[in-house]
Write an enzyme that holds these catalytic residues in place. Structure first.
Site, PDB file in Angstrom:
ATOM      1  N   PRO A 123     -22.790  42.445  81.732  1.00 32.75           N
ATOM      2  CA  PRO A 123     -22.319  42.073  80.389  1.00 32.75           C
ATOM      3  C   PRO A 123     -21.612  40.731  80.412  1.00 32.75           C
ATOM      4  CG  PRO A 123     -21.853  44.378  80.823  1.00 32.75           C
ATOM      5  CD  PRO A 123     -22.399  43.810  82.106  1.00 32.75           C
ATOM      6  N   CYS A 124     -21.897  39.907  79.414  1.00 31.12           N
ATOM      7  CA  CYS A 124     -21.506  38.498  79.489  1.00 31.12           C
ATOM      8  C   CYS A 124     -20.349  38.120  78.578  1.00 31.12           C
ATOM      9  CB  CYS A 124     -22.712  37.619  79.156  1.00 31.12           C
ATOM     10  SG  CYS A 124     -23.363  37.888  77.485  1.00 31.12           S
ATOM     11  N   GLN A 125     -19.760  39.059  77.849  1.00 28.78           N
ATOM     12  CA  GLN A 125     -18.723  38.685  76.889  1.00 28.78           C
ATOM     13  C   GLN A 125     -17.581  37.917  77.549  1.00 28.78           C
ATOM     14  OE1 GLN A 125     -20.178  41.587  77.142  1.00 28.78           O
ATOM     15  NE2 GLN A 125     -20.630  42.500  75.153  1.00 28.78           N
TER      16      GLN A 125
END
EC number: 2.1.1.37
Length: 419
Positions: A123-125
């Site tokens: 996940p890149c948030q």
């Protein structure tokens, strides 16, 4: 067939954009690991699609898309092993041994003794520029987000299964997260487990996707092998964004219409990239019930774009149309999809919260885009069905790797592997 195929494992699989591209090129998925329940259900449904396609029973799948059978009946139409490739678990030090056991069992049952490629991206948030901007207003800063360390789970899979190559995808902002420390740590871990790596910032628009979407793509290969970072030929689709939307019926706000526009042939772009075929059943063509205030703002946004390709500054709206107290940041929070351009701006998971950043270019409709329109902007074929409520569907689509981009990557990886 599985023994002779190139085999891959998809980590942090989401709705399966990366997997779809690799499967379209003939790669065999050993497992998709995804913690979100709705995304995992989407992966199951897509696995069923590929099985029914192989055994020439796609009519059952299309019955499901039409609503003629339930999901339970669809699941009963396939052997249980079709679904076991989808592992719905959160990856952590506590769960990884169990995940390995499930994958080992799949490989044993299918007679698979090696993994060719591992694909995926955590996940890149915590790495994204938008996420970092929002972090200033959060109780826990993005720098302290535990998801920053999920790349260590990725390297555990490299150590365990020793794939010949891997593809690690993430947002371009990963290079500058934590002043570059996050990216340096990532590279160090990938090299430490025995891989040579190279990375490039690639744009989905260069793969035929009608979207400006930059991503960091790290590709690695085992030390001692003679692989390299592939050269990806630029694909010119000779199309505009409107070519993705033209055959979908006009919607009023809050409406659902799942029938293609009649007597309108499939255009060259949709046909060339197999976004739509003659057999497809239209689904997910549903849009939000925008308020009267939203519609008035949308009208202004579309007119500005149509007149001279100008964007609306939120501060220039009449006071009666303003609802946000923040007037200094995100002043471009209303944006039309660029129908007359060769690509649109980046599709985001924020679509799940509101559609202000993705307004349909047709002023007669004056609404935010539908789920299916968002999926097409991401290059998902119309046969792709997203499970869960509308909000979950938008999240899955916005977070995905565009399948066309993934297919372009898979094409060159396949050529390097010599199969």
């Amino acid at each position: 067939m599985k023994r002779d195929s190139l085999n891959f494992i998809d980590l942090f699989a989401g709705a399966g954009g990366l997997s779809e591209g690799f499967m379209q090129k003939g790669f065999n998925p050993i497992a998709h690991i995804e913690m979100n329940q709705y995304a995992a259900m989407t992966l199951e449904t897509r696995s069923i699609y590929y099985f029914l396609k192989k055994v020439r029973r796609l009519n059952v799948y299309y019955d499901y898309l039409r609503g003629d059978i339930t999901r339970a009946q669809l699941l009963e139409a396939v052997p249980p092993e079709v679904l076991q490739t989808v592992i719905c678990e959160e990856m952590s030090t506590k769960t990884i041994s169990n995940i390995f056991e499930q994958i080992d069992l799949i490989m044993e049952q299918d007679g698979i003794n090696h993994v060719d490629v591992v694909v995926g991206g955590p996940p890149c948030q915590a790495y994204s520029l938008v996420g970092r901007a929002q972090s200033k207003h959060m109780e826990t800063p993005m720098e302290q987000d535990p998801r920053n360390e999920l790349y260590k789970m990725y390297t555990r899979f490299l150590t365990k299964y020793q794939p010949r190559m891997f593809v690690f995808e993430n947002v371009a902002g990963i290079k500058t997260a934590r002043n570059g420390a996050a990216f340096r740590n990532l590279q160090s871990h990938l090299k430490r487990v025995g891989y040579v790596i190279e990375y490039r910032e690639l744009n989905a628009s260069d793969f035929g996707v009608l979207q400006n979407r930059k991503r960091m793509i790290i590709i690695g290969w085992r030390k001692g092998t003679d692989f390299r970072y592939p050269d990806f030929p630029i694909v010119n689709p000779h199309a505009t964004v409107s070519d993705l939307l033209v055959d979908l019926p006009a919607l009023e706000r809050g409406q659902t219409l799942n029938e293609y526009r009649p007597n309108l042939p499939i255009n060259q772009y949709l046909r060339r990239f197999r976004i739509r075929t003659e057999h497809d059943v239209l689904t997910h063509h549903v849009c939000r019930s925008n308020t009267n205030r939203d519609v008035e703002i949308y009208r202004r946004v579309i007119e500005l774009w149509n007149d001279n390709h100008s964007r609306l500054n939120y501060n220039h709206l009449p006071e009666e149309l303003k609802t946000h107290k923040n007037r200094s940041s995100f002043v471009d929070r209303f944006k039309v999809v660029e129908g007359d351009m060769p690509y649109c701006h980046t599709v985001l998971a924020h679509l799940s919260k509101d559609g202000h950043y993705f307004i349909h270019p047709d002023i007669e409709q004056c609404r935010s885009i539908s789920v299916r329109e968002a999926a097409r902007l991401q290059s998902f074929p119309d046969s792709y069905y997203f499970e869960g409520p509308r909000t979950a569907q938008f999240v899955q689509i916005g977070n995905a790797v565009p399948p066309l981009m993934a297919k372009g990557i898979a094409t060159q990886i396949k050529a390097l592997l010599g199969d």
